[in-house]
Motif scaffolding. Structure first.
Motif, PDB file in Angstrom:
ATOM      1  N   SER A   1       0.997  -1.148   0.066  1.00  0.00           N
ATOM      2  CA  SER A   1      -0.037   0.009   0.075  1.00  0.00           C
ATOM      3  C   SER A   1       0.903   1.000  -0.001  1.00  0.00           C
ATOM      4  CB  SER A   1      -0.911  -0.034   1.078  1.00  0.00           C
ATOM      5  OG  SER A   1      -0.070   0.055   2.365  1.00  0.00           O
ATOM      6  N   GLY A   2       0.220   2.363  -0.146  1.00  0.00           N
ATOM      7  CA  GLY A   2       1.149   3.793  -0.272  1.00  0.00           C
ATOM      8  C   GLY A   2       1.406   4.239  -1.543  1.00  0.00           C
ATOM      9  N   GLY A   3       0.992   3.484  -2.599  1.00  0.00           N
ATOM     10  CA  GLY A   3       1.421   4.017  -3.961  1.00  0.00           C
ATOM     11  C   GLY A   3       0.497   5.066  -4.239  1.00  0.00           C
ATOM     12  N   GLY A   4       0.726   5.766  -5.528  1.00  0.00           N
ATOM     13  CA  GLY A   4      -0.263   6.815  -5.964  1.00  0.00           C
ATOM     14  C   GLY A   4       0.618   7.689  -6.874  1.00  0.00           C
ATOM     15  N   LEU A   5       0.124   8.905  -6.933  1.00  0.00           N
ATOM     16  CA  LEU A   5       0.707  10.031  -8.135  1.00  0.00           C
ATOM     17  C   LEU A   5       1.385  10.996  -7.298  1.00  0.00           C
ATOM     18  CD1 LEU A   5       0.673  11.220 -10.999  1.00  0.00           C
ATOM     19  CD2 LEU A   5      -1.620  12.293 -10.359  1.00  0.00           C
ATOM     20  N   VAL A   6       2.634  11.544  -7.549  1.00  0.00           N
ATOM     21  CA  VAL A   6       3.241  12.483  -6.930  1.00  0.00           C
ATOM     22  C   VAL A   6       4.068  13.342  -7.916  1.00  0.00           C
ATOM     23  CG1 VAL A   6       5.100  10.835  -6.387  1.00  0.00           C
ATOM     24  CG2 VAL A   6       4.879  12.611  -4.878  1.00  0.00           C
ATOM     25  N   GLN A   7       4.379  14.486  -7.516  1.00  0.00           N
ATOM     26  CA  GLN A   7       5.197  15.356  -8.463  1.00  0.00           C
ATOM     27  C   GLN A   7       6.487  15.073  -8.398  1.00  0.00           C
ATOM     28  OE1 GLN A   7       4.079  19.413  -7.683  1.00  0.00           O
ATOM     29  NE2 GLN A   7       2.340  19.402  -9.177  1.00  0.00           N
ATOM     30  N   ALA A   8       7.107  15.160  -9.138  1.00  0.00           N
ATOM     31  CA  ALA A   8       8.642  14.995  -9.219  1.00  0.00           C
ATOM     32  C   ALA A   8       9.322  15.889  -8.357  1.00  0.00           C
ATOM     33  CB  ALA A   8       8.990  15.570 -10.399  1.00  0.00           C
ATOM     34  N   GLY A   9      10.208  15.193  -7.235  1.00  0.00           N
ATOM     35  CA  GLY A   9      10.549  15.884  -6.266  1.00  0.00           C
ATOM     36  C   GLY A   9       9.858  15.554  -4.995  1.00  0.00           C
ATOM     37  N   GLY A  10       8.932  14.915  -5.045  1.00  0.00           N
ATOM     38  CA  GLY A  10       8.239  14.701  -3.825  1.00  0.00           C
ATOM     39  C   GLY A  10       8.516  13.410  -3.172  1.00  0.00           C
ATOM     40  N   SER A  11       7.808  12.833  -2.230  1.00  0.00           N
ATOM     41  CA  SER A  11       8.035  11.632  -1.625  1.00  0.00           C
ATOM     42  C   SER A  11       6.753  10.675  -1.392  1.00  0.00           C
ATOM     43  CB  SER A  11       8.412  12.209  -0.040  1.00  0.00           C
ATOM     44  OG  SER A  11       9.509  12.737  -0.004  1.00  0.00           O
ATOM     45  N   LEU A  12       7.000   9.524  -1.122  1.00  0.00           N
ATOM     46  CA  LEU A  12       5.868   8.594  -0.888  1.00  0.00           C
ATOM     47  C   LEU A  12       6.677   7.559   0.004  1.00  0.00           C
ATOM     48  CD1 LEU A  12       4.071   7.457  -4.266  1.00  0.00           C
ATOM     49  CD2 LEU A  12       3.063   8.692  -2.444  1.00  0.00           C
ATOM     50  N   ARG A  13       5.826   6.798   0.844  1.00  0.00           N
ATOM     51  CA  ARG A  13       6.180   5.767   1.770  1.00  0.00           C
ATOM     52  C   ARG A  13       5.254   4.449   1.403  1.00  0.00           C
ATOM     53  NH1 ARG A  13       5.897   4.730   8.071  1.00  0.00           N
ATOM     54  NH2 ARG A  13       7.658   3.846   8.491  1.00  0.00           N
ATOM     55  N   LEU A  14       6.057   3.383   1.038  1.00  0.00           N
ATOM     56  CA  LEU A  14       5.080   2.193   0.651  1.00  0.00           C
ATOM     57  C   LEU A  14       5.434   1.496   1.723  1.00  0.00           C
ATOM     58  CD1 LEU A  14       6.579   1.547  -2.910  1.00  0.00           C
ATOM     59  CD2 LEU A  14       4.822   2.976  -2.224  1.00  0.00           C
ATOM     60  N   SER A  15       4.213   0.531   2.143  1.00  0.00           N
ATOM     61  CA  SER A  15       4.156  -0.310   3.231  1.00  0.00           C
ATOM     62  C   SER A  15       3.899  -1.752   2.592  1.00  0.00           C
ATOM     63  CB  SER A  15       3.119  -0.027   4.104  1.00  0.00           C
ATOM     64  OG  SER A  15       3.223   1.236   4.644  1.00  0.00           O
ATOM     65  N   CYS A  16       4.508  -2.608   3.040  1.00  0.00           N
ATOM     66  CA  CYS A  16       4.048  -4.140   2.729  1.00  0.00           C
ATOM     67  C   CYS A  16       3.742  -4.859   4.079  1.00  0.00           C
ATOM     68  CB  CYS A  16       5.519  -4.722   2.182  1.00  0.00           C
ATOM     69  SG  CYS A  16       5.260  -6.601   1.810  1.00  0.00           S
TER      70      CYS A  16
ATOM     71  N   GLY B   1       4.042  -9.858  -3.369  1.00  0.00           N
ATOM     72  CA  GLY B   1       2.632  -8.840  -3.188  1.00  0.00           C
ATOM     73  C   GLY B   1       2.018  -8.760  -4.366  1.00  0.00           C
ATOM     74  N   GLN B   2       0.969  -8.040  -4.685  1.00  0.00           N
ATOM     75  CA  GLN B   2       0.366  -7.984  -6.029  1.00  0.00           C
ATOM     76  C   GLN B   2       0.826  -6.590  -6.513  1.00  0.00           C
ATOM     77  OE1 GLN B   2      -0.738  -7.000  -3.197  1.00  0.00           O
ATOM     78  NE2 GLN B   2      -1.726  -4.805  -3.355  1.00  0.00           N
ATOM     79  N   GLY B   3       1.588  -5.652  -5.871  1.00  0.00           N
ATOM     80  CA  GLY B   3       2.180  -4.805  -6.426  1.00  0.00           C
ATOM     81  C   GLY B   3       1.061  -3.274  -6.258  1.00  0.00           C
ATOM     82  N   THR B   4       1.746  -2.148  -6.062  1.00  0.00           N
ATOM     83  CA  THR B   4       1.299  -0.956  -5.913  1.00  0.00           C
ATOM     84  C   THR B   4       1.825   0.078  -7.056  1.00  0.00           C
ATOM     85  OG1 THR B   4       0.566   0.883  -4.305  1.00  0.00           O
ATOM     86  CG2 THR B   4       2.715  -0.090  -4.028  1.00  0.00           C
ATOM     87  N   GLN B   5       1.052   0.714  -7.641  1.00  0.00           N
ATOM     88  CA  GLN B   5       1.371   1.588  -8.730  1.00  0.00           C
ATOM     89  C   GLN B   5       1.925   2.990  -8.081  1.00  0.00           C
ATOM     90  OE1 GLN B   5       1.448   1.494 -12.294  1.00  0.00           O
ATOM     91  NE2 GLN B   5       2.742   3.119 -12.205  1.00  0.00           N
ATOM     92  N   VAL B   6       3.207   3.322  -8.530  1.00  0.00           N
ATOM     93  CA  VAL B   6       3.696   4.806  -8.280  1.00  0.00           C
ATOM     94  C   VAL B   6       3.958   5.476  -9.492  1.00  0.00           C
ATOM     95  CG1 VAL B   6       5.758   6.070  -7.304  1.00  0.00           C
ATOM     96  CG2 VAL B   6       4.989   3.886  -6.202  1.00  0.00           C
ATOM     97  N   THR B   7       3.256   6.640  -9.678  1.00  0.00           N
ATOM     98  CA  THR B   7       3.340   7.375 -10.806  1.00  0.00           C
ATOM     99  C   THR B   7       3.960   8.756 -10.509  1.00  0.00           C
ATOM    100  OG1 THR B   7       1.575   6.130 -11.733  1.00  0.00           O
ATOM    101  CG2 THR B   7       2.255   8.334 -12.820  1.00  0.00           C
ATOM    102  N   VAL B   8       5.135   9.119 -11.008  1.00  0.00           N
ATOM    103  CA  VAL B   8       5.820  10.550 -10.853  1.00  0.00           C
ATOM    104  C   VAL B   8       5.688  11.445 -11.923  1.00  0.00           C
ATOM    105  CG1 VAL B   8       7.733  11.860  -9.930  1.00  0.00           C
ATOM    106  CG2 VAL B   8       7.432   9.482  -9.361  1.00  0.00           C
ATOM    107  N   SER B   9       4.814  12.445 -11.684  1.00  0.00           N
ATOM    108  CA  SER B   9       4.440  13.385 -12.720  1.00  0.00           C
ATOM    109  C   SER B   9       5.907  14.450 -12.812  1.00  0.00           C
ATOM    110  CB  SER B   9       3.282  13.942 -12.836  1.00  0.00           C
ATOM    111  OG  SER B   9       3.323  14.920 -11.652  1.00  0.00           O
ATOM    112  N   SER B  10       6.006  15.042 -14.166  1.00  0.00           N
ATOM    113  CA  SER B  10       7.317  15.817 -14.167  1.00  0.00           C
ATOM    114  C   SER B  10       6.716  17.326 -14.213  1.00  0.00           C
ATOM    115  CB  SER B  10       8.111  15.386 -15.382  1.00  0.00           C
ATOM    116  OG  SER B  10       7.560  15.340 -16.470  1.00  0.00           O
TER     117      SER B  10
END
Length: 121
Positions: A7-22, A112-121
């Protein structure tokens, strides 16, 4: 049978942060090495970071070294991936894996089944 849920994936802008959990269920993770991999369409699954059963040793792909941090809490049956300074090349489906240690997917038995991380520039 151990089951892993990211969990924890999502859409984030370049330079940003995300924290994934398993989060693991169906068994204790304390005796296993764990890792994060990622994959984009048309490419092989790529090692991102790994951690030994005790958490005392970690390893990273060169492309994420200094930006990503892998950690785990065996008492909580959970692993994390803190991702900072994200860029568009980090866009992928991220998978957590449980098994041995090393950078090859074959070292890991459970996925796991995977979580999508998308970084927009």
């Amino acid at each position: 049978q151990v089951q892993l849920v990211e969990s924890g994936g999502g859409l984030v802008q370049a330079g940003g942060s995300l924290r994934l959990s398993c989060a693991a269920s169906g068994g204790a993770i304390g005796n296993y090495g764990m890792a994060w991999f990622r994959q984009v369409p048309g490419k092989d699954r790529e090692f991102v970071a790994g951690i030994t059963w005790s958490g005392s040793y970690t390893s990273y792909a060169n492309s994420v070294k200094g930006r990503f941090t892998i950690s785990r809490d065996n008492a909580k049956n959970t692993m994390w991936l803190q991702m900072n300074s994200l860029n568009s090349e980090d866009t992928a489906v991220y998978y957590c894996a449980l098994g041995s240690t090393g950078s090859g997917p074959s070292a890991y038995e459970y996925w796991g089944q995977g979580t999508q991380v998308t970084v927009s520039s």
